[in-house]
Write a protein that holds these residues in place. Structure first.
Motif, PDB file in Angstrom:
ATOM      1  N   ARG A 194      21.597  52.427  41.223  1.00 48.90           N
ATOM      2  CA  ARG A 194      20.493  51.502  40.985  1.00 48.90           C
ATOM      3  C   ARG A 194      20.736  50.783  39.661  1.00 48.90           C
ATOM      4  O   ARG A 194      21.430  51.293  38.793  1.00 48.90           O
ATOM      5  N   ILE A 195      20.104  49.635  39.524  1.00 51.20           N
ATOM      6  CA  ILE A 195      20.235  48.909  38.261  1.00 51.20           C
ATOM      7  C   ILE A 195      19.305  49.533  37.225  1.00 51.20           C
ATOM      8  O   ILE A 195      18.214  50.003  37.545  1.00 51.20           O
ATOM      9  N   SER A 196      19.735  49.548  36.002  1.00 50.43           N
ATOM     10  CA  SER A 196      18.922  50.127  34.933  1.00 50.43           C
ATOM     11  C   SER A 196      18.014  49.051  34.330  1.00 50.43           C
ATOM     12  O   SER A 196      18.332  47.858  34.366  1.00 50.43           O
ATOM     13  N   PRO A 197      16.898  49.471  33.757  1.00 46.54           N
ATOM     14  CA  PRO A 197      16.029  48.497  33.096  1.00 46.54           C
ATOM     15  C   PRO A 197      16.745  47.773  31.954  1.00 46.54           C
ATOM     16  O   PRO A 197      16.535  46.587  31.726  1.00 46.54           O
ATOM     17  N   GLU A 198      17.631  48.491  31.268  1.00 51.41           N
ATOM     18  CA  GLU A 198      18.374  47.872  30.157  1.00 51.41           C
ATOM     19  C   GLU A 198      19.266  46.743  30.654  1.00 51.41           C
ATOM     20  O   GLU A 198      19.359  45.687  29.996  1.00 51.41           O
ATOM     21  N   THR A 199      19.911  46.936  31.794  1.00 53.11           N
ATOM     22  CA  THR A 199      20.763  45.879  32.355  1.00 53.11           C
ATOM     23  C   THR A 199      19.934  44.662  32.711  1.00 53.11           C
ATOM     24  O   THR A 199      20.330  43.519  32.446  1.00 53.11           O
ATOM     25  N   LEU A 200      18.768  44.874  33.302  1.00 53.88           N
ATOM     26  CA  LEU A 200      17.891  43.754  33.651  1.00 53.88           C
ATOM     27  C   LEU A 200      17.431  43.007  32.399  1.00 53.88           C
ATOM     28  O   LEU A 200      17.365  41.770  32.390  1.00 53.88           O
TER      29      LEU A 200
ATOM     30  N   ILE B 250      20.422  36.771  28.652  1.00 56.41           N
ATOM     31  CA  ILE B 250      21.362  35.699  29.010  1.00 56.41           C
ATOM     32  C   ILE B 250      20.597  34.519  29.596  1.00 56.41           C
ATOM     33  O   ILE B 250      20.861  33.359  29.255  1.00 56.41           O
ATOM     34  N   SER B 251      19.633  34.786  30.462  1.00 57.84           N
ATOM     35  CA  SER B 251      18.834  33.719  31.065  1.00 57.84           C
ATOM     36  C   SER B 251      18.100  32.917  29.998  1.00 57.84           C
ATOM     37  O   SER B 251      18.059  31.683  30.047  1.00 57.84           O
ATOM     38  N   ASP B 252      17.525  33.619  29.033  1.00 59.55           N
ATOM     39  CA  ASP B 252      16.854  32.927  27.917  1.00 59.55           C
ATOM     40  C   ASP B 252      17.827  32.034  27.160  1.00 59.55           C
ATOM     41  O   ASP B 252      17.485  30.919  26.770  1.00 59.55           O
ATOM     42  N   SER B 253      19.049  32.517  26.962  1.00 58.68           N
ATOM     43  CA  SER B 253      20.021  31.774  26.158  1.00 58.68           C
ATOM     44  C   SER B 253      20.435  30.453  26.786  1.00 58.68           C
ATOM     45  O   SER B 253      20.921  29.567  26.088  1.00 58.68           O
ATOM     46  N   VAL B 254      20.238  30.315  28.094  1.00 56.85           N
ATOM     47  CA  VAL B 254      20.589  29.056  28.770  1.00 56.85           C
ATOM     48  C   VAL B 254      19.347  28.292  29.216  1.00 56.85           C
ATOM     49  O   VAL B 254      19.423  27.395  30.049  1.00 56.85           O
ATOM     50  N   GLY B 255      18.195  28.666  28.646  1.00 56.60           N
ATOM     51  CA  GLY B 255      16.969  27.924  28.919  1.00 56.60           C
ATOM     52  C   GLY B 255      16.304  28.247  30.242  1.00 56.60           C
ATOM     53  O   GLY B 255      15.451  27.491  30.695  1.00 56.60           O
ATOM     54  N   ARG B 256      16.665  29.360  30.865  1.00 60.04           N
ATOM     55  CA  ARG B 256      16.051  29.739  32.152  1.00 60.04           C
ATOM     56  C   ARG B 256      14.926  30.745  31.878  1.00 60.04           C
ATOM     57  O   ARG B 256      15.016  31.906  32.208  1.00 60.04           O
ATOM     58  N   ARG B 257      13.861  30.252  31.258  1.00 58.89           N
ATOM     59  CA  ARG B 257      12.743  31.093  30.824  1.00 58.89           C
ATOM     60  C   ARG B 257      12.103  31.857  31.971  1.00 58.89           C
ATOM     61  O   ARG B 257      11.822  33.055  31.855  1.00 58.89           O
ATOM     62  N   GLN B 258      11.871  31.186  33.099  1.00 55.73           N
ATOM     63  CA  GLN B 258      11.220  31.867  34.215  1.00 55.73           C
ATOM     64  C   GLN B 258      12.100  32.973  34.789  1.00 55.73           C
ATOM     65  O   GLN B 258      11.609  34.052  35.123  1.00 55.73           O
ATOM     66  N   LEU B 259      13.390  32.721  34.886  1.00 51.37           N
ATOM     67  CA  LEU B 259      14.304  33.756  35.358  1.00 51.37           C
ATOM     68  C   LEU B 259      14.318  34.936  34.380  1.00 51.37           C
ATOM     69  O   LEU B 259      14.317  36.104  34.796  1.00 51.37           O
TER      70      LEU B 259
ATOM     71  N   MET C 285      13.380  38.833  35.122  1.00 51.92           N
ATOM     72  CA  MET C 285      14.242  39.970  34.789  1.00 51.92           C
ATOM     73  C   MET C 285      13.475  41.020  33.985  1.00 51.92           C
ATOM     74  O   MET C 285      13.631  42.225  34.217  1.00 51.92           O
ATOM     75  N   ARG C 286      12.631  40.573  33.054  1.00 53.61           N
ATOM     76  CA  ARG C 286      11.843  41.517  32.260  1.00 53.61           C
ATOM     77  C   ARG C 286      10.826  42.253  33.146  1.00 53.61           C
ATOM     78  O   ARG C 286      10.621  43.457  32.991  1.00 53.61           O
ATOM     79  N   ARG C 287      10.200  41.521  34.078  1.00 53.49           N
ATOM     80  CA  ARG C 287       9.275  42.183  35.000  1.00 53.49           C
ATOM     81  C   ARG C 287      10.025  43.175  35.890  1.00 53.49           C
ATOM     82  O   ARG C 287       9.553  44.292  36.136  1.00 53.49           O
ATOM     83  N   ALA C 288      11.193  42.784  36.362  1.00 53.37           N
ATOM     84  CA  ALA C 288      11.993  43.684  37.195  1.00 53.37           C
ATOM     85  C   ALA C 288      12.359  44.946  36.414  1.00 53.37           C
ATOM     86  O   ALA C 288      12.341  46.055  36.967  1.00 53.37           O
TER      87      ALA C 288
ATOM     88  N   THR D  39       4.004  43.341  31.156  1.00 53.28           N
ATOM     89  CA  THR D  39       4.348  42.003  31.646  1.00 53.28           C
ATOM     90  C   THR D  39       3.955  41.858  33.117  1.00 53.28           C
ATOM     91  O   THR D  39       3.418  40.819  33.516  1.00 53.28           O
ATOM     92  N   CYS D  40       4.195  42.887  33.899  1.00 56.44           N
ATOM     93  CA  CYS D  40       3.793  42.868  35.313  1.00 56.44           C
ATOM     94  C   CYS D  40       2.273  42.848  35.435  1.00 56.44           C
ATOM     95  O   CYS D  40       1.715  42.133  36.273  1.00 56.44           O
ATOM     96  N   ALA D  41       1.596  43.636  34.607  1.00 59.59           N
ATOM     97  CA  ALA D  41       0.140  43.669  34.623  1.00 59.59           C
ATOM     98  C   ALA D  41      -0.434  42.288  34.309  1.00 59.59           C
ATOM     99  O   ALA D  41      -1.381  41.837  34.962  1.00 59.59           O
ATOM    100  N   ALA D  42       0.156  41.611  33.345  1.00 61.50           N
ATOM    101  CA  ALA D  42      -0.307  40.259  32.996  1.00 61.50           C
ATOM    102  C   ALA D  42      -0.122  39.300  34.170  1.00 61.50           C
ATOM    103  O   ALA D  42      -0.989  38.454  34.420  1.00 61.50           O
TER     104      ALA D  42
END
Length: 141
Positions: free
Chosen positions: A47-53, A59-68, A72-75, A118-121
């Motif tokens: 399974r993927i770890s929370p740290e990897t997500l 990385i997504s933030d660094s390229v301006g993909r805020r929603q992605l 990832m943080r919610r995942a 974040t999920c609760a919000a």
């Protein structure tokens, strides 16, 4: 882990495998077919770890993909929630499937039982949007 990641670190499994661990803490390089066949690798290791997500979100933030990045943080938070409960929450978030009170209960449980703020919000925001668009469950539904 204090790391600043950017687009050159993607994909992490190729560019930064040193940062990746399974949910049980095993380094990614130890996840081999031989280890799987020998029984050394357990289901939890696949399974993927929370740290990897979270790293993927960075990385997504660094390229301006805020929603992605937010996804990832919610995942990452949802990795602590049992699969059956994730599915129940998914179904509860369908239009007209839940009352405002039910969505508030879900948000509270996510925040208090799983530290998934974040999920609760997101669930609370959905409840507000559903109320404004008349998409909450009606009395007697």
């Amino acid at each position: 882990m204090s790391t600043t990641l950017g687009p050159t670190d993607y994909p992490l499994s190729v560019q930064r495998p040193d940062l990746l661990r399974t949910p049980t803490g095993r380094p990614l390089v130890e996840v081999t077919m031989a280890a799987v066949v020998s029984g050394e690798i357990r289901n939890e290791d696949l399974r993927i770890s929370p740290e990897t997500l979270k790293l993927q979100g960075e990385i997504s933030d660094s390229v301006g993909r805020r929603q992605l990045a937010e996804n990832m943080r919610r995942a990452a938070e949802l990795t602590a929630v049992p699969d059956e409960e994730v599915l129940a929450i998914y179904n509860a978030l369908r239009p007209r499937a839940s009352s405002a009170a039910r969505l508030a209960e879900i948000a509270d449980r996510l925040e208090n039982d799983y530290a998934a703020a974040t999920c609760a919000a997101l669930v609370r925001e959905a409840a507000q949007v559903y109320a404004a668009r008349d998409l909450l469950a009606r009395e007697g539904d």
